[in-house]
Design an enzyme around this catalytic site. Structure first.
Site: not given
Length: 353
Positions: A142-143
């Site tokens: 998710h980064c």
């Protein structure tokens, strides 16, 4: 490009399994405020030791990614934001972290995540050298370069691929197979318009992050319904993994093997059995290994106490099936004939069976 410690050659006898005791997040019981089992990585290693698959001196010790390493992908502005405890609290979804001095947050929360990120970068190079590698942590999908979220503070998948593209001759195409229950919006945003990276993502369509913009980067999108079970899931994974690897021939497969698809996971919303997870990993490894494409596996999300045992069982299964060949390929990628490859894989399989 400058040489990084993350690419130093490990001792020859090591398995391409990357880990460090520094992966585990433990302090004052704060880790219990997140549904995450923040010691799962160490538990996986302990199970593998009990089964006599590995010993401490046979695994590759992960090293922490430095700022210089992280800046290969991340903006300086983003790394500076992590010096604010409330930002880290938001990203890791552990609210009390906001009230801790940042030096404590750096040491107790971010250092473990930086070490796992270093592990992913190291495992990328090992996979290319040895045909496969497993980072027992990582998979922070998710980064992206300038934004964290969903427990992911560093873009380790993007970093591993960019490191390979920039520093390993002959690696110029990558396929990400993301089978965590959540959409991998971080690497999708990072590789949005990059034709060198093919993304397959299978996820529960109704849960976090629901990032419509990032979905445009997915070449093969498998949107799953609540409560999807083994039969349907494994059939879809098999079809689409084979399809993805037939459609685009990569130099490396990055396999994000989240175990949050497990039945009963509070965040995943799917209903896959432990046996289903073991079978899924086997399908991905068979597809990559049969095409002689190096595969890098990351453990990613998985929020129940029993996931560590399942990850260990999956690695033991891959080993028992001969999919984790112990010897190095006798020849570098692209430098030997198909006959040589066939002999090599036959040798590798017979030595294990």
């Amino acid at each position: 490009p400058h040489r990084t410690e993350l690419y130093e050659e490990p001792p020859a006898g090591c398995w391409p399994i990357v880990y460090s005791p520094d992966y585990n997040i433990t302090f004052m019981g704060l880790e219990k405020l997140h549904p995450f089992d923040a010691g799962k990585w160490g538990k996986v290693i302990n199970f593998l030791k009990e089964e006599k698959l590995i010993a401490d001196d046979l695994i590759v010790q992960a090293r922490e990614a430095t700022d210089e390493d992280l800046l290969v992908v991340h903006t300086r502005r983003y790394l500076n934001k992590l010096k604010w405890s409330f930002v880290v609290a938001t990203i890791t979804e552990i609210p009390p972290v906001a009230f801790l001095p940042n030096f404590v947050v750096q040491r107790k929360v971010l250092k473990p995540l930086r070490t796992q990120t270093g592990g992913t970068i190291m495992a990328g190079k090992l996979a290319v050298d040895r045909g496969w590698a497993i980072n027992v942590g990582g998979g922070f999908h998710h980064c992206s370069s300038d934004k964290g979220g969903g427990f992911c503070a560093y873009a380790d998948i993007t970093l591993a691929i960019k490191f390979l593209f920039e520093r390993v001759p002959g690696v110029s195409r990558a396929t990400i197979i993301d089978l965590d229950a959540h959409q991998g919006n971080g690497h999708e945003r990072d590789f949005m318009d990059d034709p060198r990276v093919y993304i397959m993502d299978a996820y529960n369509r109704y849960i976090y992050p629901g990032d419509g913009f990032a979905k445009r980067a997915i070449k093969r999108r498998v949107e799953l319904e609540w409560g999807t079970e083994d039969t349907e899931y494994l059939q879809k994974v098999h079809t689409h993994v084979e399809g993805a690897l037939n459609e685009f021939r990569p130099d490396i497969v990055v396999y994000n093997a989240g175990t949050d698809i497990l039945d009963g996971d509070p965040l995943g919303g799917l209903a896959i059995s432990p046996q289903g997870i073991v079978k899924r990993d086997e399908l991905v490894f068979r597809a990559a290994r049969s095409r002689r494409v190096p595969v890098l596996m990351l453990t990613s999300g998985g929020y129940q106490k029993r996931t560590a045992r399942i990850i260990a069982d999956s690695i033991l299964n891959l080993h028992s099936l001969g999919l984790l060949a112990r010897d190095r390929p006798a020849c570098a990628v692209g430098s030997c004939s198909v006959d040589q490859m066939v002999t090599d894989s036959a040798k590798a399989f017979s030595s294990l069976s």
